[in-house]
Write an enzyme that holds these catalytic residues in place. Structure first.
Site, PDB file in Angstrom:
ATOM      1  N   CYS A 107      62.265  40.812 -67.508  1.00 52.76           N
ATOM      2  CA  CYS A 107      62.014  41.672 -66.359  1.00 52.76           C
ATOM      3  C   CYS A 107      62.612  43.019 -66.752  1.00 52.76           C
ATOM      4  CB  CYS A 107      62.595  41.090 -65.069  1.00 52.76           C
ATOM      5  SG  CYS A 107      64.345  40.656 -65.122  1.00 52.76           S
ATOM      6  N   GLY A 146      66.712  41.592 -67.194  1.00 54.51           N
ATOM      7  CA  GLY A 146      66.928  40.232 -67.671  1.00 54.51           C
ATOM      8  C   GLY A 146      68.021  39.524 -66.898  1.00 54.51           C
TER       9      GLY A 146
END
Length: 195
Positions: free
Chosen positions: A139, A142
């Protein structure tokens, strides 16, 4: 004039000039190798290997945001699948070397991330359990969305409890911390699977 060109030519190819060029070239190569080593060490610090088999890699956008980082992901780590859990990160979009799934999760309380658990888990399973190739799940940082998706995979496909799954991830990614509503959805999933 021709005499000066001849002297200049001899000077530029004299052994001492050659040695200086070779020395500078080798110093440049050493510097470049050191720079590459620094990058490899940096890349090692932005992801973790969840199971210790180099198949399920978890981290931040840092390994997908630039071409050089994606080259490392592809050439060094052997990643062929990328799961982008974030709605606000472009990631590896458009890089045809990877099979990509965009989960487009929003990291806010109340977001229904559970709606992507099944598709994301199937995607991870296809990469590491069926094709036996590395996948990178990320993402932005993380920390929350990608961690939540990996936890759901571990519950759904590896039959691990939420507690055991989170312990395993925290051992390799100490900063892992899904937001509170993601936790609630994971607890609900864990209860459904493990009663």
């Amino acid at each position: 004039d021709d005499k000066n060109k001849s002297i200049a030519s001899k000077l530029s190819t004299s052994p001492s000039s050659e040695n200086k060029r070779e020395k500078n070239k080798s110093e440049g190569e050493v510097k470049e190798e050191t720079e590459d080593e620094c990058l490899v060490n940096f890349y090692k610090n932005v992801h973790c290997d969840v199971f210790g088999d180099q198949l399920l890699l978890l981290g931040s956008k840092d390994l997908v945001s630039k071409t050089r980082a994606r080259n490392h992901l592809f050439n060094v780590l052997g990643v062929r699948y990328v799961l982008n859990a974030a709605n606000d990160v472009r990631g590896a979009d458009g890089d045809t070397r990877f099979t990509i799934l965009r989960a487009n999760a929003i990291d806010v309380e109340g977001y229904n991330i559970e709606s992507i658990f099944k598709q994301s888990s199937n995607f991870i399973e296809n990469a590491i359990d069926k094709e036996k190739v590395p996948i990178y799940v990320h993402c932005a940082e993380g920390v929350s969305r990608s961690v939540t998706i990996v936890l759901a995979y571990m519950i759904l496909k590896r039959n691990m409890t939420l507690s055991a799954s989170f312990d395993a991830i925290q051992k390799v990614r100490w900063c892992a911390q899904p937001n509170i509503s993601f936790w609630q959805q994971l607890i609900k999933l864990d209860g459904r699977i493990h009663n």
